[in-house]
Design a protein around this motif. Structure first.
Motif, PDB file in Angstrom:
ATOM      1  N   VAL A  48       0.804  -1.338  -0.079  1.00 24.14           N
ATOM      2  CA  VAL A  48      -0.026   0.096  -0.134  1.00 24.14           C
ATOM      3  C   VAL A  48       0.731   1.342   0.059  1.00 24.14           C
ATOM      4  O   VAL A  48       0.070   2.524   0.202  1.00 24.14           O
ATOM      5  N   THR A  49       2.154   0.932  -0.135  1.00 25.72           N
ATOM      6  CA  THR A  49       3.092   2.309   0.069  1.00 25.72           C
ATOM      7  C   THR A  49       3.609   2.734  -1.500  1.00 25.72           C
ATOM      8  O   THR A  49       3.072   1.962  -2.261  1.00 25.72           O
ATOM      9  N   ASN A  50       4.360   3.684  -1.543  1.00 24.27           N
ATOM     10  CA  ASN A  50       4.501   4.167  -2.872  1.00 24.27           C
ATOM     11  C   ASN A  50       5.987   3.617  -3.031  1.00 24.27           C
ATOM     12  O   ASN A  50       6.544   2.971  -2.663  1.00 24.27           O
ATOM     13  N   ASP A  51       6.301   4.200  -4.396  1.00 21.36           N
ATOM     14  CA  ASP A  51       7.656   3.276  -5.198  1.00 21.36           C
ATOM     15  C   ASP A  51       8.758   3.625  -4.277  1.00 21.36           C
ATOM     16  O   ASP A  51       9.720   2.737  -4.538  1.00 21.36           O
ATOM     17  N   GLY A  52       8.853   4.578  -3.584  1.00 18.40           N
ATOM     18  CA  GLY A  52       9.853   4.899  -2.804  1.00 18.40           C
ATOM     19  C   GLY A  52      10.298   4.135  -1.917  1.00 18.40           C
ATOM     20  O   GLY A  52      11.434   3.727  -1.734  1.00 18.40           O
ATOM     21  N   LEU A  53       9.341   3.324  -1.284  1.00 20.33           N
ATOM     22  CA  LEU A  53       9.580   2.272  -0.238  1.00 20.33           C
ATOM     23  C   LEU A  53      10.234   1.069  -1.001  1.00 20.33           C
ATOM     24  O   LEU A  53      11.144   0.643  -0.490  1.00 20.33           O
ATOM     25  N   VAL A  54       9.742   0.864  -2.070  1.00 18.68           N
ATOM     26  CA  VAL A  54      10.154  -0.430  -2.856  1.00 18.68           C
ATOM     27  C   VAL A  54      11.540  -0.325  -3.092  1.00 18.68           C
ATOM     28  O   VAL A  54      12.481  -0.970  -2.941  1.00 18.68           O
ATOM     29  N   ASP A  55      11.890   1.010  -3.603  1.00 18.66           N
ATOM     30  CA  ASP A  55      13.397   1.358  -3.777  1.00 18.66           C
ATOM     31  C   ASP A  55      14.163   1.270  -2.591  1.00 18.66           C
ATOM     32  O   ASP A  55      15.430   0.710  -2.894  1.00 18.66           O
ATOM     33  N   ALA A  56      13.716   1.582  -1.587  1.00 21.34           N
ATOM     34  CA  ALA A  56      14.521   1.650  -0.233  1.00 21.34           C
ATOM     35  C   ALA A  56      14.598   0.073   0.014  1.00 21.34           C
ATOM     36  O   ALA A  56      15.869  -0.497   0.425  1.00 21.34           O
ATOM     37  N   LEU A  57      13.680  -0.953  -0.267  1.00 22.48           N
ATOM     38  CA  LEU A  57      14.096  -2.226   0.016  1.00 22.48           C
ATOM     39  C   LEU A  57      15.053  -2.861  -0.774  1.00 22.48           C
ATOM     40  O   LEU A  57      15.704  -3.846  -0.614  1.00 22.48           O
ATOM     41  N   GLU A  58      14.910  -2.353  -1.951  1.00 24.29           N
ATOM     42  CA  GLU A  58      15.764  -3.051  -3.069  1.00 24.29           C
ATOM     43  C   GLU A  58      17.386  -2.525  -2.926  1.00 24.29           C
ATOM     44  O   GLU A  58      18.400  -3.292  -2.929  1.00 24.29           O
ATOM     45  N   ALA A  59      17.407  -1.276  -2.389  1.00 23.41           N
ATOM     46  CA  ALA A  59      18.913  -0.666  -1.861  1.00 23.41           C
ATOM     47  C   ALA A  59      19.426  -1.463  -0.733  1.00 23.41           C
ATOM     48  O   ALA A  59      20.435  -1.968  -0.642  1.00 23.41           O
ATOM     49  N   ALA A  60      18.489  -1.972   0.476  1.00 25.39           N
ATOM     50  CA  ALA A  60      18.707  -2.636   1.185  1.00 25.39           C
ATOM     51  C   ALA A  60      19.182  -3.993   0.946  1.00 25.39           C
ATOM     52  O   ALA A  60      20.418  -4.557   1.424  1.00 25.39           O
ATOM     53  N   GLY A  61      18.455  -4.600  -0.077  1.00 23.83           N
ATOM     54  CA  GLY A  61      18.673  -6.123  -0.480  1.00 23.83           C
ATOM     55  C   GLY A  61      20.148  -6.033  -1.268  1.00 23.83           C
ATOM     56  O   GLY A  61      20.837  -6.943  -1.056  1.00 23.83           O
ATOM     57  N   ARG A  62      20.552  -5.059  -1.871  1.00 19.60           N
ATOM     58  CA  ARG A  62      21.855  -4.901  -2.560  1.00 19.60           C
ATOM     59  C   ARG A  62      22.845  -4.635  -1.304  1.00 19.60           C
ATOM     60  O   ARG A  62      23.990  -5.393  -1.673  1.00 19.60           O
ATOM     61  N   ASP A  63      22.572  -4.042  -0.272  1.00 16.91           N
ATOM     62  CA  ASP A  63      23.570  -4.259   0.783  1.00 16.91           C
ATOM     63  C   ASP A  63      23.761  -5.799   1.311  1.00 16.91           C
ATOM     64  O   ASP A  63      24.990  -6.221   1.848  1.00 16.91           O
ATOM     65  N   VAL A  64      22.572  -6.400   1.498  1.00 20.27           N
ATOM     66  CA  VAL A  64      22.545  -7.712   2.060  1.00 20.27           C
ATOM     67  C   VAL A  64      23.252  -8.669   1.098  1.00 20.27           C
ATOM     68  O   VAL A  64      24.244  -9.600   1.598  1.00 20.27           O
ATOM     69  N   VAL A  65      23.116  -8.665  -0.309  1.00 12.89           N
ATOM     70  CA  VAL A  65      23.984  -9.419  -1.230  1.00 12.89           C
ATOM     71  C   VAL A  65      25.436  -9.083  -1.308  1.00 12.89           C
ATOM     72  O   VAL A  65      26.450  -9.905  -1.324  1.00 12.89           O
ATOM     73  N   ASP A  66      25.804  -7.772  -1.038  1.00 18.39           N
ATOM     74  CA  ASP A  66      27.104  -7.696  -1.002  1.00 18.39           C
ATOM     75  C   ASP A  66      27.763  -8.038   0.411  1.00 18.39           C
ATOM     76  O   ASP A  66      28.977  -8.480   0.010  1.00 18.39           O
ATOM     77  N   ASP A  67      27.281  -7.951   1.422  1.00 18.59           N
ATOM     78  CA  ASP A  67      27.738  -8.374   2.529  1.00 18.59           C
ATOM     79  C   ASP A  67      27.995  -9.800   2.477  1.00 18.59           C
ATOM     80  O   ASP A  67      29.079 -10.434   3.066  1.00 18.59           O
ATOM     81  N   ALA A  68      26.944 -10.607   1.781  1.00 19.16           N
ATOM     82  CA  ALA A  68      26.995 -12.110   1.678  1.00 19.16           C
ATOM     83  C   ALA A  68      28.263 -12.297   0.937  1.00 19.16           C
ATOM     84  O   ALA A  68      29.079 -13.292   0.967  1.00 19.16           O
ATOM     85  N   GLY A  69      28.480 -11.547  -0.115  1.00 14.42           N
ATOM     86  CA  GLY A  69      29.560 -11.764  -1.174  1.00 14.42           C
ATOM     87  C   GLY A  69      30.738 -11.723  -0.450  1.00 14.42           C
ATOM     88  O   GLY A  69      31.896 -12.388  -1.068  1.00 14.42           O
ATOM     89  N   GLU A  70      30.973 -10.940   0.354  1.00 13.79           N
ATOM     90  CA  GLU A  70      32.323 -10.871   1.267  1.00 13.79           C
ATOM     91  C   GLU A  70      32.860 -12.163   1.713  1.00 13.79           C
ATOM     92  O   GLU A  70      33.792 -12.322   1.822  1.00 13.79           O
ATOM     93  N   VAL A  71      31.649 -12.872   2.206  1.00 23.28           N
ATOM     94  CA  VAL A  71      32.102 -14.127   2.683  1.00 23.28           C
ATOM     95  C   VAL A  71      32.541 -15.129   1.616  1.00 23.28           C
ATOM     96  O   VAL A  71      33.414 -15.730   1.848  1.00 23.28           O
ATOM     97  N   LEU A  72      31.891 -15.024   0.605  1.00 25.04           N
ATOM     98  CA  LEU A  72      32.303 -15.643  -0.616  1.00 25.04           C
ATOM     99  C   LEU A  72      33.667 -15.359  -1.089  1.00 25.04           C
ATOM    100  O   LEU A  72      34.588 -16.320  -1.662  1.00 25.04           O
TER     101      LEU A  72
END
Length: 286
Positions: A48-72
Motif C-alpha cells: 500500500v506504499t509508494n515506489d519510494g519504499l520499494v526502492d529502499a527495500l531493493e537498496a537494502a537488498g543490495r547491501d545484503v547480497v554485498d555483505d554475503a558476497g564478502e563471505v564468498l
C-alpha cells in the motif's frame, strides 16, 4: 553434481554456517553461484506504499547480497548477485525453476521485517514448493560440519518421492566417495506396547526391511550401503540415528505415504529441516 547453485540470503545470512558450506559445495563441484535477495513487497504494509519504499527495500537488498558476497570472496568463490521483488518463498522457488538452478541452499532461521524474513518458515515453504533439491542448514550453534560428506542418510518409505531422494543420495555419495545409510522409520510414537508387538508379528517390520533392501539394491556399484529399520517418531528418530551413526548429511523426499509401517515424509521433512544439526537435502518434484 551441482552445476548451478542458488543461495537466497537475508541480513542474518552472514552470521550463519550456510554461506561457508555453500562455498565448499561450489568449490567441490565448480558450481555457478548466485546470491539472491527477495525484497518482500507482498506484505500489506508494503504493497500500500509508494515506489519510494520499494526502492529502499531493493537498496537494502543490495547491501545484503554485498555483505554475503564478502563471505564468498574469502573462499575465492566466484558469484553473481540479484535483488528481486515478490513474496520470498514463491519467488525463490520460481526463480530456481525459471533460471534452471539444480540446487537451492538456504539457512533455516532468519530475522523478520519488511526487508528481511527470508529464512525460517520461508525456507520450509521453499522446501514444499521447489521442484529442485533444497539444501538446508539450521542456524545457531552446532558441531563443525564435515565436507566432503563421508556418511549420508537417506530416509525412505517406498514412495516415488523417496525413490527420487534415494537416487539423489546415491549420486551424491558416488561423487563424494561417501557411504549411504538407507533408513525407514516405523512410526510407533503413539502406539502402546501391545500394538508394537503386533507390528513385530504382522509382517510390517518384514515389509519395512524389504523396502530398505529394495532401495539399497539400486545403489551404484562401489557405494557402500547400510540399511536400518527403526522405531519412534520419524523426525526425532532420524535425528537420533544420524547423531549415533556420525551422519554428515540427510536426504529425504518432501512427500510420502502414511501409515504405521511407513515414514511420514512431508511434515517429517519440514521437522527434520528445522531440527537437524547437519545439512538436510530435500527432494521433491515429479
Amino acid at each position: 553434481m551441482y552445476e548451478k547453485l542458488l543461495v537466497p540470503v537475508d541480513e542474518s545470512s552472514v552470521e550463519m554456517a550456510l554461506l561457508p558450506h555453500a562455498c565448499e559445495l561450489a568449490l567441490r563441484f565448480d558450481a555457478e553461484v548466485r546470491l539472491l535477495h527477495v525484497a518482500d513487497t507482498a506484505r500489506d504494509s508494503v504493497t500500500v506504499t509508494n515506489d519510494g519504499l520499494v526502492d529502499a527495500l531493493e537498496a537494502a537488498g543490495r547491501d545484503v547480497v554485498d555483505d554475503a558476497g564478502e563471505v564468498l570472496d574469502t573462499f575465492g568463490v566466484e558469484y553473481t548477485t540479484d535483488v528481486v521483488q515478490g513474496s520470498p518463498a514463491d519467488t525463490v522457488a520460481q526463480y530456481a525453476s525459471e533460471f534452471d538452478y539444480d540446487c537451492i541452499a538456504m539457512a533455516t532461521h532468519g530475522r523478520t521485517g519488511v526487508a528481511r524474513g527470508l529464512l525460517g518458515s520461508v525456507t520450509e515453504k521453499v522446501v514444499r514448493l521447489a521442484d529442485v533439491p533444497v539444501l538446508t542448514l539450521r542456524g545457531g550453534d552446532h558441531d563443525p560440519l564435515t565436507f566432503p560428506y563421508k556418511r549420508i542418510l537417506v530416509a525412505t518409505d517406498g514412495s516415488a518421492t523417496a525413490d527420487r531422494a534415494a537416487s539423489h543420495a546415491f549420486a551424491l555419495a558416488e561423487t563424494l566417495d561417501a557411504s549411504v545409510h538407507v533408513v525407514t522409520v516405523i512410526d510407533t510414537a503413539e502406539l502402546g506396547p501391545d500394538v508394537r508387538s503386533v507390528l513385530d508379528t504382522s509382517g510390517a517390520r518384514a515389509a519395512a526391511r524389504e523396502t530398505v533392501g529394495g532401495v539399497a539394491g539400486d545403489a551404484p556399484e562401489g557405494v557402500d550401503v547400510t540399511t536400518a529399520v527403526i522405531d519412534g517418531k520419524p523426525s526425532s528418530a532420524l535425528g537420533e540415528y544420524a547423531e549415533a551413526n556420525g551422519i554428515d548429511a540427510v536426504v529425504l523426499g518432501t512427500t510420502g505415504r502414511r501409515g504405521v509401517d511407513r515414514i511420514l515424509l512431508g511434515s517429517v521433512a519440514e521437522q527434520t529441516v528445522r531440527t537437524a544439526s547437519v545439512p538436510v537435502i530435500t527432494v521433491g518434484g515429479e
